[in-house]
Design a protein around this motif. Sequence first.
Motif, PDB file in Angstrom:
ATOM      1  N   UNK A  80     -34.711 -42.738 -17.029  1.00 22.52           N
ATOM      2  CA  UNK A  80     -34.947 -41.653 -16.074  1.00 22.52           C
ATOM      3  C   UNK A  80     -34.748 -42.115 -14.630  1.00 22.52           C
ATOM      4  N   UNK A  81     -35.374 -43.220 -14.258  1.00 19.99           N
ATOM      5  CA  UNK A  81     -35.274 -43.683 -12.873  1.00 19.99           C
ATOM      6  C   UNK A  81     -33.937 -44.355 -12.595  1.00 19.99           C
ATOM      7  N   UNK A  82     -33.359 -44.991 -13.611  1.00 20.61           N
ATOM      8  CA  UNK A  82     -32.066 -45.649 -13.419  1.00 20.61           C
ATOM      9  C   UNK A  82     -30.960 -44.661 -13.094  1.00 20.61           C
ATOM     10  N   UNK A  83     -30.859 -43.593 -13.880  1.00 18.67           N
ATOM     11  CA  UNK A  83     -29.822 -42.603 -13.605  1.00 18.67           C
ATOM     12  C   UNK A  83     -30.136 -41.821 -12.337  1.00 18.67           C
ATOM     13  N   UNK A  84     -31.403 -41.525 -12.105  1.00 17.05           N
ATOM     14  CA  UNK A  84     -31.766 -40.819 -10.878  1.00 17.05           C
ATOM     15  C   UNK A  84     -31.349 -41.625  -9.646  1.00 17.05           C
ATOM     16  N   UNK A  85     -31.451 -42.950  -9.739  1.00 12.46           N
ATOM     17  CA  UNK A  85     -31.115 -43.802  -8.599  1.00 12.46           C
ATOM     18  C   UNK A  85     -29.645 -43.699  -8.218  1.00 12.46           C
ATOM     19  N   UNK A  86     -28.790 -43.299  -9.149  1.00  8.24           N
ATOM     20  CA  UNK A  86     -27.368 -43.168  -8.843  1.00  8.24           C
ATOM     21  C   UNK A  86     -27.099 -42.094  -7.794  1.00  8.24           C
ATOM     22  N   UNK A  87     -28.040 -41.175  -7.631  1.00  2.79           N
ATOM     23  CA  UNK A  87     -27.876 -40.107  -6.643  1.00  2.79           C
ATOM     24  C   UNK A  87     -28.345 -40.534  -5.254  1.00  2.79           C
ATOM     25  N   UNK A  88     -28.993 -41.694  -5.169  1.00  3.36           N
ATOM     26  CA  UNK A  88     -29.465 -42.221  -3.901  1.00  3.36           C
ATOM     27  C   UNK A  88     -28.394 -43.128  -3.309  1.00  3.36           C
ATOM     28  N   UNK A 267     -28.597 -35.164 -23.536  1.00  2.00           N
ATOM     29  CA  UNK A 267     -29.455 -36.289 -23.901  1.00  2.00           C
ATOM     30  C   UNK A 267     -30.149 -36.863 -22.675  1.00  2.00           C
ATOM     31  N   UNK A 268     -29.407 -36.995 -21.566  1.00  2.00           N
ATOM     32  CA  UNK A 268     -30.039 -37.485 -20.344  1.00  2.00           C
ATOM     33  C   UNK A 268     -31.053 -36.466 -19.825  1.00  2.00           C
ATOM     34  N   UNK A 269     -30.721 -35.177 -19.892  1.00  2.00           N
ATOM     35  CA  UNK A 269     -31.673 -34.145 -19.505  1.00  2.00           C
ATOM     36  C   UNK A 269     -32.948 -34.220 -20.325  1.00  2.00           C
ATOM     37  N   UNK A 270     -32.804 -34.500 -21.617  1.00  4.40           N
ATOM     38  CA  UNK A 270     -33.963 -34.648 -22.491  1.00  4.40           C
ATOM     39  C   UNK A 270     -34.856 -35.789 -22.032  1.00  4.40           C
ATOM     40  N   UNK A 271     -34.250 -36.922 -21.666  1.00 10.10           N
ATOM     41  CA  UNK A 271     -35.026 -38.076 -21.194  1.00 10.10           C
ATOM     42  C   UNK A 271     -35.707 -37.780 -19.863  1.00 10.10           C
ATOM     43  N   UNK A 272     -35.008 -37.114 -18.954  1.00 14.07           N
ATOM     44  CA  UNK A 272     -35.605 -36.756 -17.669  1.00 14.07           C
ATOM     45  C   UNK A 272     -36.789 -35.811 -17.857  1.00 14.07           C
TER      46      UNK A 272
END
Length: 330
Positions: A80-88, A267-272
């Motif tokens: 969750x935090x790893x993929x979210x960090x890609x937007x930063x 799948x990523x949405x599910x994890x988020x």
Amino acid sequence: MANTRLFAGVDEAGLGPILGPLTLGYSVFRAPSEVGNFWSALEPIVSDEPLRDTSAFVVADSKVVFKRTPRCAKRLEATALGFRALLDPARDPRCKVGQFLWEQPSALATNAAELARHPWYRDLATQLPRHWDAQALELRVESLHRALNKARIELVDAGVRVVPEGELNRSFDETDNKSRTHWNCSEPIFRRGWELPGVEPIELVVDRHGGRMHYGAQLARAFPDAQVHLVDEAPECSRYRLAARDGSREMSVTFAEKAERLSFAVALGSCLAKFARETAMGAFNAWFAARQAGLAPTAGYTTDGRRWLADAERTIEHERIDLDRLVRRR
């Protein structure tokens, strides 16, 4: 990128419990049209195998990624935090609980007045990650960033919408139907993908809403600026094509059972969504435990939720908590 399209996915967590919020997670990727299986394209940095979590970000159905163990909590947090960090721009995985749950993206955020009615979600300043060393996770995010670049895949948008109990109960009053409330909570996310800048075609996949098979009328109401064409409606999958009336954009929409197996974005949405739900319930349990020593935490599902309500009765009365803000009616 030339000849690209957007791949979007939406999933929920917490539709069934009687306590805690409903959370909806989504992600949108830009990739060349010929990219097929994202898992294969991002090997070995990403996997759908949970036991590969020591070297890979695990992206799969959150029920596969997460059980209530320390290892699983660490695994889910990394994704969750790893993929979210890609937007930063700095690709920093650190954020505060309030930022993750209630503030980003602002267009989907719960308003401050609504949040104030739920004091158990006041734990907004706690720093994430909780289960990872932030610098170690940041290094893994760099590897993920490089893998995406190599595969010519870009994360365009991702986030969660968190719907607290009181807001859900008001919606249940308005719709008198859990499925319609689920749709109403999801619709702003569908629109968000449609309104992203650009003219690229979009492939949106959504985990099927319960047993519903027909979505055409709901899509037509949600997208008055588009023509909605039925492609197919079947028990396992319903598909539609939306075409903007001004010709600027097209979107295919698929509602499928086990959509997280078909779509990396789902799948990523599910994890988020699951990470948001678990984070919210952590704040919930901490708030009540601070007021009642020995109160065992709950995940909010029916049987244990009823146990918790009985155990917490003294605190609920002492704090004068309106049950309409605490317990879901459906």
